[in-house]
Structures are given as structure tokens and as C-alpha cells.
Design a protein around this motif. Sequence first.
Motif, short mmCIF file in Angstrom:
data_model
loop_
_atom_site.label_atom_id
_atom_site.label_comp_id
_atom_site.label_asym_id
_atom_site.label_seq_id
_atom_site.Cartn_x
_atom_site.Cartn_y
_atom_site.Cartn_z
N GLU A 157 -9.26 50.23 132.88
CA GLU A 157 -8.38 51.02 133.73
C GLU A 157 -8.66 52.49 133.48
N GLN A 158 -8.47 53.27 134.51
CA GLN A 158 -8.68 54.70 134.38
C GLN A 158 -7.47 55.43 134.95
N GLU A 159 -7.03 56.47 134.26
CA GLU A 159 -5.89 57.24 134.72
C GLU A 159 -6.22 57.93 136.04
N LYS A 160 -5.17 58.19 136.83
CA LYS A 160 -5.36 58.79 138.16
C LYS A 160 -6.10 60.12 138.12
N ASP A 161 -5.69 61.01 137.22
CA ASP A 161 -6.27 62.34 137.20
C ASP A 161 -7.41 62.48 136.19
N ALA A 162 -7.95 61.37 135.70
CA ALA A 162 -9.08 61.41 134.78
C ALA A 162 -10.37 61.74 135.53
N LYS A 163 -11.32 62.37 134.82
CA LYS A 163 -12.59 62.66 135.47
C LYS A 163 -13.35 61.35 135.71
N PRO A 164 -14.25 61.32 136.69
CA PRO A 164 -14.97 60.09 137.00
C PRO A 164 -15.76 59.56 135.80
N PHE A 165 -15.86 58.24 135.72
CA PHE A 165 -16.59 57.60 134.62
C PHE A 165 -18.08 57.91 134.72
N ALA A 166 -18.68 58.27 133.60
CA ALA A 166 -20.12 58.54 133.53
C ALA A 166 -20.77 57.44 132.68
N PRO A 167 -21.63 56.59 133.26
CA PRO A 167 -22.21 55.49 132.51
C PRO A 167 -23.29 55.91 131.51
N MET A 168 -23.80 57.14 131.65
CA MET A 168 -24.78 57.67 130.69
C MET A 168 -24.45 59.14 130.48
N VAL A 169 -24.26 59.54 129.22
CA VAL A 169 -23.92 60.92 128.91
C VAL A 169 -24.94 61.46 127.91
N ILE A 170 -25.53 62.59 128.26
CA ILE A 170 -26.48 63.25 127.36
C ILE A 170 -25.75 64.39 126.68
N THR A 171 -25.84 64.46 125.36
CA THR A 171 -25.28 65.58 124.61
C THR A 171 -26.44 66.52 124.30
N ALA A 172 -26.25 67.80 124.64
CA ALA A 172 -27.31 68.79 124.50
C ALA A 172 -26.99 69.78 123.38
N SER A 173 -28.01 70.52 122.99
CA SER A 173 -27.87 71.53 121.95
C SER A 173 -28.72 72.74 122.32
N ILE A 174 -28.21 73.95 122.03
CA ILE A 174 -29.02 75.17 122.22
C ILE A 174 -29.00 76.03 120.96
N ASP A 175 -28.72 75.43 119.82
CA ASP A 175 -28.64 76.20 118.59
C ASP A 175 -29.97 76.25 117.83
N TYR A 176 -31.04 76.63 118.55
CA TYR A 176 -32.36 76.74 117.95
C TYR A 176 -33.13 77.82 118.70
N ASP A 177 -34.14 78.39 118.06
CA ASP A 177 -34.93 79.46 118.68
C ASP A 177 -35.57 78.99 119.99
N GLY A 178 -35.52 79.86 120.99
CA GLY A 178 -36.15 79.57 122.28
C GLY A 178 -35.29 78.77 123.23
N LEU A 179 -34.12 78.32 122.76
CA LEU A 179 -33.24 77.54 123.62
C LEU A 179 -32.12 78.44 124.13
N GLY A 180 -31.49 78.03 125.22
CA GLY A 180 -30.43 78.80 125.85
C GLY A 180 -30.89 79.28 127.20
N PRO A 181 -30.12 80.17 127.84
CA PRO A 181 -30.53 80.72 129.14
C PRO A 181 -31.92 81.37 129.02
N THR A 182 -32.75 81.14 130.00
CA THR A 182 -34.10 81.71 129.96
C THR A 182 -34.07 83.23 130.00
N SER A 183 -32.98 83.81 130.52
CA SER A 183 -32.87 85.28 130.56
C SER A 183 -32.77 85.87 129.16
#
Length: 186
Positions: A157-183
Motif C-alpha cells: 500500500e502507498q499513502e495518497k500523498d507519497a511520491k511515486p514508487f521507484a523500482p530502481m534507485v541510484i545513489t550518487a556521490s560528488i565528494d571527489y575531485d572532478g565531480l560536481g557541476p561541470t562549471s
Amino acid sequence: MFYLSKIEHTLRLPPHLLDRDLDQAIKGELETLFVDKVIAKLGLCVSVYDITNISGGFIFPGDGASTFTAEFRLIMFRPFVGEILSGEVEESDANGLRLSLGFFKDIMLPVHLLPNPSKFADARWTWDYGGVELPIEKEEEIRFRVHSINYPPIPVEQEKDAKPFAPMVITASIDYDGLGPTSWWV
């Protein structure tokens, strides 16, 4: 990032498709069943690559459709842990960022995987790099590392105001050199 996965599936081919070439009719049904869907531990199906074997063609009593068993290969999207990808910032909130690759939008970048020290103010994240504030803007191109891939169980069951179910979730990281916004790096 993309893999070929070999699968065997038994499918029902409706009678109105029997006038087509059998390979094309079955490929069309397989695309309807699998494309743009996540298969746990395999990833997101992008396309049916080819059909290696078709057997069967049985018609069960009381059913006008033929049932075939097909062996086929699917092109699957499943990045590996540690892979560097380039995407776009979709959303920013106090919990972190949500990123997108265009065809896949369930990429989460939690607060603890942002560069340290980072702060959230005015609906955006900012990295304080030696006194210089480097912002992370919405719709900005961002380079990130895949930290983990999760396939959460399907909720009963899912609550009415819950965000849609995601069957695959990728967790990302940008805490390393060269990562983050390209700007930040040009």
C-alpha cells in the motif's frame, strides 16, 4: 552502463497479430512487456536486442491466442558502482539533490555525499571551497559517481500523498575531485 541480458519468457500472442511475421509480432509483444520497465537485479530495459529462439505455438482450450516461449536478449541500463556519469540537476531540497540522465530520473544525491562543507540556502546547494562559494543550480550539467544501486521491494500500500514508487534507485556521490557541476571545473 549498458548490458545484454538473456531471458526466456512464455507469452500469449493475440490472434490479430498472427498475420504478421512471427519474429516481428513476438518482438512487438516483448517490447510492450519489457521496454521502459525495471527488472530487479538486471536494471532498466531499454530495448529488445534480438530473439534467439522461439518455440511452442500452442493454443490452449478456450483461448484463441497462441502461446510461445521465446529466448531473447534485452539491452539493460545498469551502471556499475564507481562509474562516473554525467547528468542534470532535476531538483534540490534540504535532503540533497535529485539528478536525471534524461531517460532515467531516480538518481538521489544525499547530503552526506556532497562535498564538505556544503550548505543549503535559497533552494540550492552551495559548496564552500576555500572561501569561494560554488553553487549547484537546477538544470545544470553535473558529473557524479555511482555510489550504490537499490531495488526496493514493491509496496503493498502507498499513502495518497507519497511520491511515486521507484523500482530502481541510484545513489550518487560528488565528494571527489572532478565531480560536481561541470562549471566548477572549466
